[in-house]
Design an enzyme around this catalytic site. Structure first.
Site: not given
Ligand SMILES: Cc1cc2nc3c(=O)[nH]c(=O)nc-3n(C[C@H](O)[C@H](O)[C@H](O)COP(=O)(O)O)c2cc1C
Length: 347
Positions: A63, A65, A111-115, A140, A174, A176-177, A210, A239
């Site tokens: 998420g 990069d 976040n609700r980026m939505g991929f 991923n 996720s 958000n999908t 995941k 997640n």
């Molecule tokens: C802004 C943001 C975007 C994320 N995007 C993804 C994603 O695209 N795919 C995914 O598997 N997890 C995504 N995650 C989840 C993180 O990989 C992680 O599982 C989650 O944030 C919990 O870890 P943390 O508390 O250390 O942030 C995202 C998290 C954040 C904060």
């Protein structure tokens, strides 16, 4: 000494998504300097998992990069591995902005980026060009929101990204999908993992799954059973959460996945559930609310072979990986172990 405490107030005056783009931009400037990177590595921390050798077990979670723009620079910050993505077969713009919120008082993120991502072909081209000095880069993969056949999207992702990934993570968690998490149900998961393993080459990369931290009674057991039946290499727990533990920030009720400090207890419990369900028969990767070496050590002792973080880097800055790796090495030594693998699951 870290400059981040000085920079943070400036970064936090920017909208969260702008701050994120700025960070990626700054990391890009580092390109070409100091490679190959030297993540903290000692015999105490070197970790072997699914045929991979990682210099240390602290990874950057998916998420950050998404488009594989700066994986090398991330490794150069001291991470033992980095997971790029989530990448979908076709590019997609994600949800309308604003869609990323810092919950400063809670040291959390919603976040609700939505991929949002530029698609797999774009990232693959970049990953093909990268200098291959041996750092571990996982990819991923997910499904497009408007896809008529989500399982086919995962199979396509396996075929598209296997050649450039040290490992692949199947992300079905996720929030958000819409409907994506239903792929965690036993029947759907069976069908998904059959398709994924069929799409994978005999000598393709290891495959991780995941999962969400919001599972019901018995679900971890089901998921472990299905994952092991299909020969998956590891489970990433977890997640973001759709639950809302008590929060103080004004953004607490924003829709999306919550991460950071308030996720810690839930993610730790989920990890313990998966450890109990698997008895250590499948490696686990602990993620969610990890912010320092104590958190990482606790997760390893609860059964994680590797850990990942994202949100804590927003609050603690880019020095966090080195600092956690150093702290872990001290704890391994103090416990009298020769290598961190001996600490896995010892709580
Ligand atoms: C802004 C943001 C975007 C994320 N995007 C993804 C994603 O695209 N795919 C995914 O598997 N997890 C995504 N995650 C989840 C993180 O990989 C992680 O599982 C989650 O944030 C919990 O870890 P943390 O508390 O250390 O942030 C995202 C998290 C954040 C904060």
């Amino acid at each position: 000494m870290s400059l981040y405490p000085l920079l943070r107030p400036l970064v936090f005056r920017l909208d969260a998504e702008r701050a994120h783009r700025l960070t990626i931009g700054l990391l890009k400037l580092r390109s070409g300097t100091g490679f190959p990177p030297e993540p903290p590595s000692t015999p105490l921390l070197e970790t072997k998992l699914a045929g991979l050798t990682l210099p240390n077990p602290v990874g950057l979670a998916a998420g950050f990069d998404k488009d594989a723009e700066v994986p090398e620079q991330v490794l150069n910050l001291g991470f033992g591995f980095v997971e790029v993505g989530t990448l979908t077969p076709r590019p997609q713009s994600g949800n309308p902005k604003p869609r990323l919120f810092r919950l400063f008082e809670d040291e959390a993120v919603i976040n609700r980026m939505g991929f949002n991502n530029r698609g797999q072909a774009d990232a693959r081209a970049r990953l093909e060009r990268r200098a291959r000095w041996g750092g571990i880069i996982g990819v991923n993969i997910g499904a497009n929101k408007d896809s008529p056949d989500r399982i086919a999207d995962y199979a396509e992702g396996v075929r598209a990204m296997s050649g450039v990934a040290d490992y692949l993570t199947i992300n079905i968690s996720s929030p958000n999908t819409p409907g994506l998490r239903q792929l965690q149900d036993e029947g759907a998961l069976n069908a998904l993992l059959s398709a994924v393993m069929e799409a994978r080459d005999a000598n393709g990369p290891p495959i991780f799954l995941k999962v969400a931290p919001d599972l019901g009674e018995g679900e971890p057991d089901q998921i472990v059973r299905v994952a092991m039946k299909h020969g998956l290499d590891a489970i990433v727990v977890a997640n973001t959460t759709v639950s809302r533990p008590t929060l103080r920030s004004a953004f607490a009720q924003e829709t999306g996945g919550l991460s950071g400090r308030p996720l810690k207890a839930l993610a730790l419990q989920a990890l313990r559930d998966f450890r109990r369900a698997s008895g250590g028969a499948i490696p686990l990767i602990g993620v969610g609310g990890i912010a320092d070496a104590d958190d990482a050590w606790q997760r390893i002792r609860a059964g994680a072979s590797l850990v990942q973080l994202y949100s804590a880097m927003v609050y603690e800055g880019p020095g966090i990986a080195r600092s956690i790796a150093r702290g872990l090495a001290e704890r391994v030594r103090a416990a009298g172990f020769a290598n961190i693998a001996e600490a896995v699951g010892t709580e």
